[in-house]
Design an enzyme around this catalytic site. Sequence first.
Site, mmCIF file in Angstrom:
data_model
loop_
_atom_site.group_PDB
_atom_site.id
_atom_site.type_symbol
_atom_site.label_atom_id
_atom_site.label_comp_id
_atom_site.label_asym_id
_atom_site.label_seq_id
_atom_site.Cartn_x
_atom_site.Cartn_y
_atom_site.Cartn_z
ATOM 1 N N GLY A 136 11.053 1.583 10.337
ATOM 2 C CA GLY A 136 10.013 0.565 10.164
ATOM 3 C C GLY A 136 10.356 -0.190 8.896
ATOM 4 O O GLY A 136 10.467 0.408 7.827
ATOM 5 N N MET A 158 6.148 -4.135 5.385
ATOM 6 C CA MET A 158 5.858 -4.177 3.954
ATOM 7 C C MET A 158 6.063 -2.809 3.292
ATOM 8 O O MET A 158 6.590 -2.733 2.185
ATOM 9 C CB MET A 158 4.410 -4.647 3.718
ATOM 10 C CG MET A 158 4.158 -6.076 4.151
ATOM 11 S SD MET A 158 5.306 -7.264 3.422
ATOM 12 C CE MET A 158 4.813 -7.245 1.727
ATOM 13 N N GLY A 189 8.007 -0.331 4.473
ATOM 14 C CA GLY A 189 9.438 -0.004 4.575
ATOM 15 C C GLY A 189 10.239 -0.714 3.481
ATOM 16 O O GLY A 189 11.088 -0.106 2.818
ATOM 17 N N THR A 240 2.584 6.493 9.421
ATOM 18 C CA THR A 240 1.908 5.745 10.491
ATOM 19 C C THR A 240 0.520 6.329 10.816
ATOM 20 O O THR A 240 0.344 7.550 10.848
ATOM 21 C CB THR A 240 2.802 5.771 11.763
ATOM 22 O OG1 THR A 240 4.078 5.242 11.410
ATOM 23 C CG2 THR A 240 2.194 4.957 12.899
ATOM 24 N N ARG A 271 -6.052 7.433 -5.217
ATOM 25 C CA ARG A 271 -7.209 6.518 -5.214
ATOM 26 C C ARG A 271 -8.389 7.162 -5.944
ATOM 27 O O ARG A 271 -9.034 6.537 -6.787
ATOM 28 C CB ARG A 271 -7.620 6.197 -3.769
ATOM 29 C CG ARG A 271 -6.667 5.252 -3.115
ATOM 30 C CD ARG A 271 -7.119 4.813 -1.734
ATOM 31 N NE ARG A 271 -6.155 3.851 -1.239
ATOM 32 C CZ ARG A 271 -5.716 3.779 -0.001
ATOM 33 N NH1 ARG A 271 -6.180 4.599 0.920
ATOM 34 N NH2 ARG A 271 -4.837 2.871 0.347
ATOM 35 N N HIS A 294 -6.921 12.120 7.123
ATOM 36 C CA HIS A 294 -6.819 10.813 6.460
ATOM 37 C C HIS A 294 -7.669 9.798 7.233
ATOM 38 O O HIS A 294 -7.179 8.857 7.828
ATOM 39 C CB HIS A 294 -5.346 10.383 6.424
ATOM 40 C CG HIS A 294 -5.098 9.079 5.736
ATOM 41 N ND1 HIS A 294 -5.475 8.827 4.435
ATOM 42 C CD2 HIS A 294 -4.495 7.941 6.172
ATOM 43 C CE1 HIS A 294 -5.119 7.597 4.119
ATOM 44 N NE2 HIS A 294 -4.527 7.035 5.154
HETATM 45 C C1 LMR Z 1 -4.376 3.495 3.747
HETATM 46 O O1 LMR Z 1 -5.165 4.422 3.534
HETATM 47 O O2 LMR Z 1 -4.179 2.588 2.936
HETATM 48 C C2 LMR Z 1 -3.615 3.458 5.031
HETATM 49 O O3 LMR Z 1 -3.965 4.548 5.822
HETATM 50 C C3 LMR Z 1 -3.782 2.174 5.779
HETATM 51 C C4 LMR Z 1 -5.174 1.965 6.321
HETATM 52 O O4 LMR Z 1 -5.278 1.451 7.441
HETATM 53 O O5 LMR Z 1 -6.160 2.247 5.640
#
Ligand code: LMR
EC number: 1.1.1.37
Length: 323
Positions: free
Chosen positions: A13, A16, A18, A123, A155, A179
């Site tokens: 991939g 951006m 990649g 992904t 974050r 996630h």
């Molecule tokens: C993220 O957390 O930044 C990635 O999983 C992309 C998204 O769609 O949130």
Amino acid sequence: MANTGRNKIALIGSGMIGGTLAHLAAKKEMGDIVLFDIAEGMPQGKALDLSQCGPVEGFDAKITGSNDYADIAGADVIIVTAGVPRKPGMSRDDLLGINLKVMKAVGEGIKNNAPDAFVICITNPLDAMVWALREFSGLPHNKVVGMAGVLDSARFATFLAWEFDCSVKDVNAFVLGGHGDTMVPVLSYSTINGIPVKDMAKIKGISEDRLDAIVQRTRAGGGEIVKLLGNGSAYYAPATSAIAMAEAYLGDQKRILPSASYVTGKYGVDGMYVGVPTVIGAGGTEDVVEIELTEDEKTNLKVSTDAVEELLEACKALDSSLA
Ligand code: LMR
């Protein structure tokens, strides 16, 4: 990291993330880089552009672009970003059908060409895609991992540092679970230079509500960026996070990184990929560290792992080879 053994890094991939991965890996001289994509010209163009950064930045890395899976042969590390990002208003789960097909092609490409690699999946929807990629590639569970916890924890740490008005270097915070919107930022293990966040909040007069808002902002952190960008999702921090995981593997660093690892018999999970503290070294994901959680955290983690399980069922319904 010194470029001693000239590792090979394959990036599947070349969008951006990649491109950012290739730039970071080259700057760190992690090895030679193959940028792969099915879009003709794009990986070649990015590889040429990035190669021309070398003389300016002073890095020595061979960067090539390819549309042929044969060119990933012998890769030590593969980072998978192939697939479609979400758009504003979408959830990551909305990408399941389209990205599952992409994972099938990528998994087969890895199986046929680079079965000894350590594979890091980015992904979305992450926990389901890393599971599917493992199934399609047939690699051992410890050699396939998902990048999510490092990003989500970064974050969380960023938002805490802003709230406490302290250096982000002193914040240690991490996130468990899938996630998705149900991820579990773990306040009880988060510290500011060793001081539990909750104690520090009392010292600084920061309310429980403010901490709850930070937890919620972390959970929605990917969507916040998707909304701001308007056409695409985050790429700098996801790439940085995956590079940290690749370095842990290549350097046998034994780092404990929150990662979507294969969990069986811990955290009440049996045979699923989900975000947990994971030791990453030359053996891939070498161990999962099980920590004691509060009752609330246990309940939240169960909600999150149930959501991942539901996605796996949806994958199986979409592709009979996974059932
Ligand atoms: C993220 O957390 O930044 C990635 O999983 C992309 C998204 O769609 O949130």
